[in-house]
Every structure is written in C-alpha cells, then in structure tokens.
Design an enzyme around this catalytic site. Structure first.
Site, PDB file in Angstrom:
ATOM      1  NE  ARG A  63     -28.981 -13.548   2.109  1.00 36.73           N
ATOM      2  CZ  ARG A  63     -29.493 -14.694   1.627  1.00 36.73           C
ATOM      3  NH1 ARG A  63     -30.326 -14.599   0.679  1.00 36.73           N
ATOM      4  NH2 ARG A  63     -28.883 -15.843   1.932  1.00 36.73           N
ATOM      5  CG  HIS A  67     -24.319 -13.599  -0.313  1.00 32.81           C
ATOM      6  ND1 HIS A  67     -25.072 -14.533  -0.386  1.00 32.81           N
ATOM      7  CD2 HIS A  67     -24.326 -13.368   1.010  1.00 32.81           C
ATOM      8  CE1 HIS A  67     -25.762 -14.920   0.450  1.00 32.81           C
ATOM      9  NE2 HIS A  67     -25.190 -14.353   1.511  1.00 32.81           N
ATOM     10  CG  ASN A  95     -25.936 -19.587  -0.901  1.00 34.84           C
ATOM     11  OD1 ASN A  95     -26.209 -19.250   0.354  1.00 34.84           O
ATOM     12  ND2 ASN A  95     -24.760 -20.299  -1.533  1.00 34.84           N
ATOM     13  CG  HIS A 192     -29.633 -10.266   9.225  1.00 36.41           C
ATOM     14  ND1 HIS A 192     -29.282 -11.302   9.917  1.00 36.41           N
ATOM     15  CD2 HIS A 192     -29.320 -10.136   8.114  1.00 36.41           C
ATOM     16  CE1 HIS A 192     -28.715 -12.086   9.166  1.00 36.41           C
ATOM     17  NE2 HIS A 192     -28.628 -11.428   7.899  1.00 36.41           N
TER      18      HIS A 192
END
Ligand code: HEM
Ligand SMILES: *[C@@H]1O[C@H](CO)[C@@H](O)[C@H](O)[C@H]1NC(C)=O
Ligand SMILES: *[C@@H]1O[C@H](CO)[C@@H](O)[C@H](O)[C@H]1NC(C)=O
Ligand SMILES: CC(=O)N[C@H]1CO[C@H](CO)[C@@H](O)[C@@H]1O
Length: 321
Positions: A63, A67, A95, A192
């Site tokens: 992740r 980002h 976040n 995910h």
C-alpha cells in the site's frame, strides 16, 4: 489451441510489448548492475526477515508503494517526515494506517553501507513491495530501477488518493487519468487480497447508506452483520479485506462475487457490468490475475518517475538532503 495455450500466447505477446514500452524510459532492469549489484538480494533478505516475524506488514509495504506512486509519482515522498515548516504526506489523518517504514529504513541502511549515495529510497520501496507480494504467495517479476527521490511531500497532495466511497465510474476516471486501463484498475484493486481496513473506511455502508437503503444492498447480509459487530468496537477496529489476509491469491475476487467485498469501492467492481466480467475472469483464473497484476504494478512503478536532475538520492529516507 486449448484455452490455456491461448492465455500463454497472449501473455508472451504482452511481455514482448511491455519490453518495447520500457525502452523509452530512463529506468532499466539492470540499473544498479555495476554501481550496487547486491541491492536486490539485500532488500529481499530484509523484507523476508521482517515478514517472517510479522506477515501482515506485506500489505503495509504494498500500500505504501501505491500511495507513493499516486502522489507526485514514485519518488519516495511518502517516506518523508514532517518538519516544523512542512506537514508531510504521511501525516494526513485519513492515511495514518500506512505501515512498514522500519523495513525500508533497515534496507536503506544496509545498502548505504555497501554502496553509499547510489540507491534511491523510491527504488527500495518499489523493490520491497515487489518482494512482499512474492513472499505472500504472489507472482515474482522484475521491475525497472533508477527512480530518483523527490523533494516535495505535502499533506494537501494526499487528496489525490482514491477514497473507498468511490464507485467504479469514478475509479475508472481517476485511474484513467494516470494512464491505466479498466483491466489494470481491476488487477491493481486485487492488491486488496492482502491486509485489512478500519471501520472508518467502510461504516458508511452499514447505516443511512442512501435515500432508499439503510445498508448497502450489494452486501451479503451475514457479512454486513460481521461488519457491524466489528464497528461496534470503534472506528479503528479492523477487518481483513478478503478471507485470506496474508496470502496473495484470487480469493478477493471470489469474495466480491459473494457480496463480501469490504470496501464500497471493491464491491462496486462487481456491481458494474464492464468490470464484473474482469472480476469473474480473475476469480476463475488466478494465473491470469497474477499476470495482469504484475504488468499493472510495473506500470504503476513508472508513474511520473523523476529523472536525473529532477530528483536526488536521499541519504536518509525520512528527509530531503
Ligand atoms: C482502487 C482504488 C483503491 C481504494 C479506494 C483503496 C482504498 C483503501 C482503503 C480505504 C484501505 C483501508 C485503509 C484503512 O482503513 O486503514 C486500503 C487498504 C489497502 N490498500 Fe487500497 N485502495 C485502492 C487501491 C489500492 C492499490 C492500487 C493498492 C496496491 C497496489 C492497494 C493496496 C492496499 C493494501 C495492501 C491495503 C491493506 C493495508 C494494510 O493492511 O496495512 N490499494 N485501501
Ligand atoms: C458514481 O458516482 C458518481 C459521483 O458520485 C455519480 O454521479 C454516478 O451516478 C455514480 N454511478 C453509478 C453507476 O452509481
Ligand atoms: C484511532 O487511531 C488513531 C491513530 O492511532 C488515533 O489518533 C485515534 O484517536 C483513534 N481513534 C479512536 C476512535 O480510537
Ligand atoms: C484513501 C484515503 O483515505 N485518502 C485520504 C487521505 O487523506 C486526505 C486528507 O485528509 C483525504 O482527503 C483523502 O481522502
């Protein structure tokens, strides 16, 4: 030809095509071959050791790379700490759940000992995310290297991250603006398959969902009850994004078919007709998902990369030189 042969042939063509696309970039597969030949085994060892202790950190690394790339390009900006004059990306309140910074620090330190001032933090993060996928049972693939680290990291830039309340129409648009196809959006969402989300990311589906439904009608009703039980423990209580949170597999896509996608944005990929076809294909053929995922990850890793004079090799990943 039998279907599996057709898939293999298509994969071969794709590999050849991606080689052509890569040719125009400043990055290359063997970028550190002379200047720091051990960079890949060093990162891999550090990642494997850390994940053996805590396999849930694989999701954190994956992740974090996403980002990093979606904000200002893959330039390590997500790693920069805030200073008294600047609030950095990582301190964006929504976040805060990014994890795994210490793994990047450890790899960076070992690499600086071997070949000081040569390897960027952005490359280390890209390699660590790649290794985390493989550690968790996902595909192994080579990525181009040679990214430079950026000097800007501002909290306000994080507004460009996709929110879990977006539907497929909005996701297609947002990912399209970064040059991704609809198929790549679905493949990347397959990330995910690892990790978890906090109640604050999905509670909007459980009450006052819209003007006609209290609960999101695309949710399996038993799964919705499990979600509500989780949220009764508070906004920070979390739940796995798919039934096998530490293994990189296609269980995420099978969960979507059963109405068990945790985020609204995930389940929306099955509600939309165009993306449902791709979800079904990945649910039925894990090899196809793996192949499309690795290709999309290579492309994500090339987003707005900084070349020579636009960036630097940061000496400490936490701050600009
Ligand atoms: C399609 C648009 C996307 C949306 C709306 C989205 C949104 C989210 C949200 C809300 C969370 C949970 C955060 C929390 O509650 O703490 C999450 C977790 C995660 N996301 Fe995404 N994401 C998207 C795409 C991606 C992509 C492209 C990747 C990587 C390639 C990715 C990797 C992850 C991972 C691995 C986790 C679990 C983190 C952990 O357990 O520590 N996501 N995402
Ligand atoms: C998706 O979201 C946008 C913006 O909120 C909305 O205008 C659109 O009607 C939604 N599309 C679908 C199919 O629900
Ligand atoms: C959730 O966690 C964040 C960050 O650790 C913390 O600042 C916040 O107070 C927590 N919220 C609740 C409701 O526990
Ligand atoms: C995915 C996500 O939660 N993004 C949020 C990150 O933080 C900014 C600023 O608080 C929000 O605007 C984003 O929606």
């Amino acid at each position: 030809m039998v279907p599996s042969q057709v898939v293999k042939l298509l994969m071969l063509i794709e590999v050849l095509m991606s080689g052509v696309r890569l040719g125009v970039d400043a990055l290359s597969m063997n970028y550190y071959a002379l200047s720091c030949p051990l960079v890949e085994p060093i990162v891999k060892n550090v990642v494997n050791q850390a994940l053996s202790q805590d396999p849930t950190l694989a999701a954190g690394l994956l992740r974090m790379h996403f980002h990093d790339c979606f904000i200002q390009g893959c330039d390590g900006s997500v790693l920069i700490d805030s200073t008294k004059d600047n609030t950095a990306e990582k301190d964006s309140p929504a976040n805060l759940s990014l994890r795994g910074y210490e793994i990047i620090d450890q790899a960076k330190q070992m690499i600086e000992n071997q070949c000081p001032g040569v390897v960027s933090c952005a490359d280390i993060l890209a390699l660590a995310a790649r290794d985390a996928v493989f550690f968790s049972g996902g595909p192994v693939y080579d990525i181009p290297k040679g990214r430079k680290d950026g000097r800007r990291s501002k909290i306000e830039d994080t507004i460009n991250l996709p929110a879990p309340t977006l539907n497929t129409t909005a996701l297609v648009k947002m990912f399209g603006q970064h040059g991704f196809s609809v198929r790549e959006l679905v493949a990347l969402s397959g990330a995910h398959t690892l990790g978890a989300a906090r109640c604050s990311s999905f509670k909007h589906r459980l009450s006052h969902f819209d003007s006609t439904h209290d609960v999101d009608p695309n949710l399996d009703s038993n799964f919705a009850k499990t979600m509500s039980r989780t949220c009764s423990q508070g906004d920070n209580a979390s739940m796995p994004l798919d039934p096998t949170r530490n293994s990189f597999d296609n269980a995420y896509f099978n969960a979507l078919r059963r109405g068990m996608g945790l985020l609204f944005s995930d389940q929306s990929l099955f509600a939309d007709r165009q993306t449902r076809r791709i979800v079904n294909a990945f649910a039925m053929n894990q090899a196809m998902f793996f192949f499309n995922f690795q290709q999309a990850m290579v492309n994500m890793g090339l987003l707005d990369v900084k070349e020579d004079d636009e960036g630097e090799i940061r000496l400490d990943c936490h701050s600009v030189n």
